[in-house]
Design a protein around this motif. Structure first.
Motif, PDB file in Angstrom:
ATOM      1  N   THR A 196       0.876  -1.168   0.000  1.00  0.00           N
ATOM      2  CA  THR A 196       0.000   0.000   0.000  1.00  0.00           C
ATOM      3  C   THR A 196       0.915   1.219   0.000  1.00  0.00           C
ATOM      4  OG1 THR A 196      -1.592  -1.242   1.316  1.00  0.00           O
ATOM      5  CG2 THR A 196      -1.907   1.146   1.197  1.00  0.00           C
ATOM      6  N   VAL A 197       0.723   2.092  -0.975  1.00  0.00           N
ATOM      7  CA  VAL A 197       1.666   3.197  -1.180  1.00  0.00           C
ATOM      8  C   VAL A 197       0.945   4.546  -1.097  1.00  0.00           C
ATOM      9  CG1 VAL A 197       3.141   4.321  -2.898  1.00  0.00           C
ATOM     10  CG2 VAL A 197       3.246   1.836  -2.599  1.00  0.00           C
ATOM     11  N   VAL A 198       1.528   5.458  -0.336  1.00  0.00           N
ATOM     12  CA  VAL A 198       1.009   6.821  -0.247  1.00  0.00           C
ATOM     13  C   VAL A 198       2.155   7.784  -0.542  1.00  0.00           C
ATOM     14  CG1 VAL A 198      -0.202   8.497   1.202  1.00  0.00           C
ATOM     15  CG2 VAL A 198      -0.482   6.043   1.647  1.00  0.00           C
ATOM     16  N   TRP A 199       2.017   8.553  -1.621  1.00  0.00           N
ATOM     17  CA  TRP A 199       2.993   9.623  -1.870  1.00  0.00           C
ATOM     18  C   TRP A 199       2.552  10.829  -1.041  1.00  0.00           C
ATOM     19  CZ3 TRP A 199       7.587   9.284  -4.415  1.00  0.00           C
ATOM     20  CH2 TRP A 199       7.791   8.134  -5.210  1.00  0.00           C
ATOM     21  N   ASP A 200       3.281  11.095   0.030  1.00  0.00           N
ATOM     22  CA  ASP A 200       2.931  12.213   0.912  1.00  0.00           C
ATOM     23  C   ASP A 200       3.281  13.547   0.263  1.00  0.00           C
ATOM     24  OD1 ASP A 200       2.266  10.394   3.155  1.00  0.00           O
ATOM     25  OD2 ASP A 200       4.408   9.951   3.077  1.00  0.00           O
ATOM     26  N   ALA A 201       4.257  13.534  -0.626  1.00  0.00           N
ATOM     27  CA  ALA A 201       4.690  14.702  -1.392  1.00  0.00           C
ATOM     28  C   ALA A 201       5.380  14.134  -2.626  1.00  0.00           C
ATOM     29  CB  ALA A 201       5.659  15.551  -0.564  1.00  0.00           C
TER      30      ALA A 201
END
Lengths: 739, 327
Positions: A196-201
């Motif tokens: 599960t991947v979240v690009w925070d910036a």
């Protein structure tokens, strides 16, 4: 050192510290994080094993309800390390060009991901994935190792080896020579690979994945996307089994990273079981030829072991297939070679006992064959050739209780009741066979950094990035910390499985206890030294001015030479601090270099073979193991039980099967790729020598994760031979090979 | 999403009507095979007619027959006192199949209608005449370790995977079906088809017909002397490499009647008539069993990976008969 773990503060059967979370379902695995706005990525996989993508039509999928993006090689974002690779690529763990998902139109292996469909629900993504249409320019794949031995390559990590006289075999009075093969075997952990991947910036990413090494995953991701280390955060505290298959970053993780970047949404990708057979590593198939020569009294005079292992067309994956042959027996003349056969498949990867498991099947079957040629008991033959020091390099063993394993295992098993004649024993109308084999596995230790913090509530916080993929490492680290600190084990909080914690080596190579355990031990000792220094430096009380070495830690108290005591809480109060923290990088000692460190095992197996149908049943197993000091007898025994179950599968049923005309798996599900069920498993006695290794690490522990598997399949094969008089040299021993 | 309609009629007649009117409609009961097939994309019915709550789930004896409703669960039948006493062969075969979880979902009718587990049938990227007529048979020259040695054609060498059906074939069961034109009976051995040139058809059921029950004649001699032997790659949860259902009616050391059927060897449960004929009236000796097994194998043919079945099946027949007869 001898007293380590003999104190009542630390029970040696401590329940798993994360057990409750796991069995009550509150432990979150890679695909279970509740990330706001998460979208679901489903892979589209190629239907050919070799060639080029001619056309890729994603229009219908893109128009399908809920779809936010379809990522392919035609529209993927730029990926710095792939599109502009540096000329020098150092520190490669596998020689060659790593697989780059959605890089271009080339198909290297069957079911290679060619697109990622991202939608707001898993069901919509799954449906839309079925709408992506590809056409190919097909080429004929090669997936059969036996037909491609002439294309074998050498690898940097697989150098030819020779000691003594290569020709000694020729003049041996008794000699055996045989070819053995092992099939593809797939790790198949219960939890399939997920991320599960979240690009925070744009330059900062959080990844929840399934990894044996958060630090390796972090480095691979930062390198690929050109990010700073502190901007790649990898969480993987709970792993539903890995066995080597989560020791590098795989296409589903990269696809989730690329897909999340492309879509601007958090993206979750989880593999189906069928996708996990030829994308996230597997044990390579092998062809091995062994000859052993001996004098008539059983003294081995020469061993030659030639091995071929499969790899992909883009990487040279090498394992330690001939290593047991180099070190297990006191034979002056040994030569080994190992070649890699590139096939149109994905790259294999480390698989529990990587190399040793396949290599020991050949070696320990061959030793059994030699025993019959010599008319000598196979246990006696092994004792006759017992190596008093490491025959590979002449160094003394750091510890070696293999003889004790042979003795205690044989006694528990009742080896002396075995009639040496094949087909001579029966039980309830079934043929009964007894076989045995030995195992050897390198005892490794790598640098590990751990922090230890004594807190004002009287608890000890211990932190490191190590993974616990199931062997019980978090529990063991908790025990080591409690013992080293002299604190109730319930007051220790251990944190692991995050890349933000101090660096520890990956959980592979059976080295976690020795490496990270030493780190925990050393960090606690550093903390104690720091506390002692602070107490000594404080004016006007009992400890003032005392040499640090005169201040000790015992029974949850800090004690000086005169018997003055202060509790941990009171010490913090006295020092007016809320907590005291120490971080320490623990490394193997130089003394270690003078010794050769290995774990050892002796396996005794009894099988029953049906005289007419040739069905094989495991009847009894004894595994006697020298893994140094056992730190937790529950988790240690479970390691060996697990090895025995997998070893049963490897011996009797596990086989990844491809239709070589298509280079395509034909049994990539649990109905057709057989692993043992409960009914296949018999009683197993696990015996530990439980004697500390005085050299390798402060706890005296050696590795235990793999040793139970090394030699096990040979012990089963040897028992089947004893039962039937039929030598099966090609795993698995399915009943058709006995008819 | 692949949209489909779902209806749950209240009667067998309404269920038959719902299917008859709609070309792509299919019955669903336990769903333990159909749902898999839908997930794999092997079938895509536009309508599912759920029959699982119809009152077709009783087990009763009337006269010399035991009648089992088509919607009885596999586990219910296997554990039913009447079945255990009168038809132990059927109970054994049921318990040899699948896993407890699946047996708790799967129905008797659904078990009969389950599709082959041939790997080429399930993989849409592979040729398969059964899934896609005219595309070829992937198994014929491919990986065919699980495949047929009897009654296969160049179009299809798949096997029927059921254990239960092997026992029903041996026990001379009759299938009761309801259709738009009323009820009819089909002898169990004629229920499933051989592949021929139309392997897409597994059975002789007509469109719209619903299995309502199976009837099995009771023979006390068989109940005393019967055995289901399943040979497989692991101890549980694996399809048969071969299986044998055998029943002997022994009187005065003579085989009065005999029933023999094999599983995992053909497109249908394979009744071993030639072996039965050989054994009838003979004494139960090992040499007679060997000769019977030889007779059973006369038409057998291997395709490479499954050649071992040519040895395994006769061995299993002999072992099963010897065990029953206690010789």
């Amino acid at each position: 050192m001898g007293k380590f773990f003999e104190r009542p503060l630390v029970p040696d059967d401590l329940d798993r510290v994360e057990g409750k979370e796991k069995v009550t379902g509150t432990a979150s695995y890679a695909a279970e994080y509740d990330v706001p706005g998460v979208h679901y990525g489903v892979l589209v996989n190629s239907s050919i094993a070799k060639g080029k993508i001619s056309t890729l039509n994603t229009r219908e999928a893109e128009r399908s309800p809920g779809v936010v993006a379809v990522v392919t090689h035609l529209n993927r974002p730029k990926i710095p390390f792939w599109d502009n690779p540096p000329e020098q690529q150092d520190n490669k763990r596998v020689e060659g060009q790593e697989f780059r998902v959605f890089f271009d139109d080339t198909i290297y292996f069957d079911r290679q991901p060619i697109a990622l469909v991202i939608a707001d629900t898993f069901e919509r993504a799954t449906y839309a994935a079925s709408l992506v249409k590809a056409t190919y320019k097909k080429e004929s794949p090669s997936t059969n190792i036996k037909n491609n031995l002439d294309k074998a390559l050498t690898a940097k990590q697989a150098q030819d080896y020779s000691r003594g006289d290569k020709d000694a075999l020729k003049s041996a009075p008794v000699k055996i020579e045989a070819q053995y093969t092992t099939p593809f075997q797939v790790h198949n952990p219960m939890e399939t690979h997920a991320a599960t991947v979240v690009w925070d910036a744009p330059d900062k990413v959080t990844v929840y994945n399934k990894t044996q090494a958060t630090k390796i995953a972090q480095q691979d991701i930062m390198r690929t996307f050109g990010l700073k280390a502190e901007n790649v955060i990898v969480h993987s505290p709970y792993v539903g089994g890995a066995f080597g298959s989560s020791s590098r970053v795989w296409p589903e993780e990269m696809a989730a990273l690329i897909g999340a970047k492309k879509s601007g949404k958090p993206v979750k990708v989880m593999l189906r079981r069928d996708e996990a057979f030829n994308m996230v590593g597997y044990r390579p198939t092998s062809v091995q030829r062994i000859s052993i020569g001996a004098q008539s009294d059983g003294t081995m005079t020469g061993i030659n072991h030639e091995a071929f292992g499969s790899t992909s067309q883009y990487e040279k994956f090498a394992e330690r297939i001939v290593d047991p042959t180099k070190a297990l027996y006191n034979c002056a003349n040994v030569s080994t070679s190992y070649r890699l056969v590139p096939l149109d498949m994905s790259t294999p990867c480390w698989t529990r006992g990587p190399g040793e498991t396949s290599g020991s099947f050949a070696l320990e079957s061959a030793v059994d064959e030699l025993s019959y040629a010599l008319k000598m008991d196979p246990l006696e033959l092994r004792l006759k050739n017992f190596a008093e020091k490491d025959p590979d390099n002449g160094k003394p063993w750091s510890s070696n209780y293999l003889k004790e394993c042979y003795e205690s295992g044989a006694k528990k098993f009742g080896w002396k009741n075995r009639n040496p004649q094949p087909k001579s024993m029966q039980k309830d109308g079934w043929l009964l066979g007894m076989g045995m084999a030995a195992g050897i596995y390198h005892a490794g230790r790598s640098p590990a950094t751990v922090s230890a913090t004594l807190r004002s509530n009287g608890t000890l916080l211990v932190q490191t990035s190590v993974a616990d993929t199931g062997p019980g490492s978090a529990t063991i680290m908790t025990q080591i910390a409690a013992e080293a600190m002299s604190i109730d084990v319930r007051k220790v909080e251990f944190q692991w499985g995050h890349s933000t914690l101090p660096p520890a080596p990956g959980q592979f190579g059976s080295q976690t206890t020795a490496s990270t355990g030493s780190g925990v031990y050393d960090a606690v000792k550093a903390l104690q030294k720091k506390i002692a220094g602070m107490l000594s430096g404080k004016q006007g009380w009992a400890f003032s001015g005392l040499p640090v070495e005169d201040i000790s830690f015992a029974d949850e108290m800090i004690v000086d030479k005169n018997g003055d005591k202060v509790s941990y809480d009171d010490a913090l109060k006295e020092l007016s601090v809320k907590e005291i923290k120490a971080e320490f990088e623990s490394k193997p000692t130089e003394e270690r270099e003078q010794y050769s460190g290995y774990s050892f095992a002796a396996h005794f197996v009894e099988v029953l073979v049906h005289p007419e149908t040739k069905m094989v049943k495991m009847n009894r197993v004894v595994c006697a193991v020298d893994a140094g000091r056992v730190i937790n007898k529950k988790t240690a025994a479970s390691q060996v039980y697990g090895s025995m179950v997998w070893g049963t599968g490897i011996a009797l049923m596990e086989e990844g099967i491809l239709d070589h005309r298509y280079g395509r798996y034909v049994n990539n599900d649990f109905a057709n790729y057989h692993i043992p069920v409960n009914a296949d498993i018999c009683h197993v006695d696990v015996l530990f020598t439980d004697k500390p290794d005085p050299i390798l690490d402060p706890m005296g522990a050696k590795g235990l994760g793999e040793i139970g598997l090394v030699g096990f399949a040979a012990a089963v094969a040897n028992a089947v031979y004893h039962a039937t008089g039929k030598r099966v040299r090609d795993l698995p021993i399915t009943l058709d090979k006995l008819l | 999403m692949i949209a489909f309609d779902y209806v749950r009629p209240n009667s067998a007649k309404a269920a038959v009507d719902a299917i008859t009117k709609d070309a792509s409609a299919q019955f669903i009961a336990g769903g333990s095979n159909l749902v898999d097939l839908m997930k794999h994309g092997v079938v895509a019915p536009q309508k599912l007619v759920d029959i699982s709550r119809l009152p077709l789930n009783s087990i009763e004896q009337s006269g010399n027959n035991i009648r089992i409703g088509a919607l009885c669960l596999n586990s219910e039948v296997a554990e039913h006192a009447l079945i255990k006493e009168k038809l132990p062969l059927l109970a054994q075969a049921l318990n040899a199949g699948a896993s407890p979880q699946i047996r708790n979902m799967a129905t008797v009718g659904g078990n009969m209608l389950q599709r082959t587990r041939c790997t080429y049938f399930y993989d849409l990227a592979m040729p398969c005449n059964k899934r896609q007529p005219g595309s070829g048979c992937g198994a014929l020259k491919g990986y065919n370790r699980m495949h047929a040695i009897f009654g296969a054609s160049n179009s299809c060498i798949a096997v029927h995977p059921s254990d239960m059906c092997v026992a029903l074939a041996a026990l001379d069961a009759t299938v009761i079906v309801a259709g738009s034109k009323g009820e009819r009976k089909i002898s169990f051995v004629d229920f499933h088809r051989l592949p021929g040139d139309t392997p897409e058809k597994d059975t002789h059921l007509q469109k719209g017909e619903l299995i309502t029950a199976v009837e099995i004649p009771v023979n006390d001699g068989f109940a005393k002397h019967s055995l289901y032997t399943k040979v497989r790659d692991r101890a549980s949860y694996a399809f048969a490499l071969v299986s044998v259902a055998a029943a002997l009616d022994l009187q005065n050391n003579t085989i009065q009647h005999v029933r023999l059927a094999a599983g995992g060897v053909a497109h249908k449960p394979w009744r071993l008539m030639a072996a039965e004929k050989y054994l009838k009236g003979k004494s139960p000796t090992e040499s007679n069993f060997k000769a019977a097994a030889e007779a059973a194998m006369s038409a057998a043919k291997g395709y490479g990976y499954n050649d071992f079945k040519l040895t395994l099946l006769p061995n299993t027949i002999i072992h099963t008969l010897k065990t029953i007869a206690g010789v």
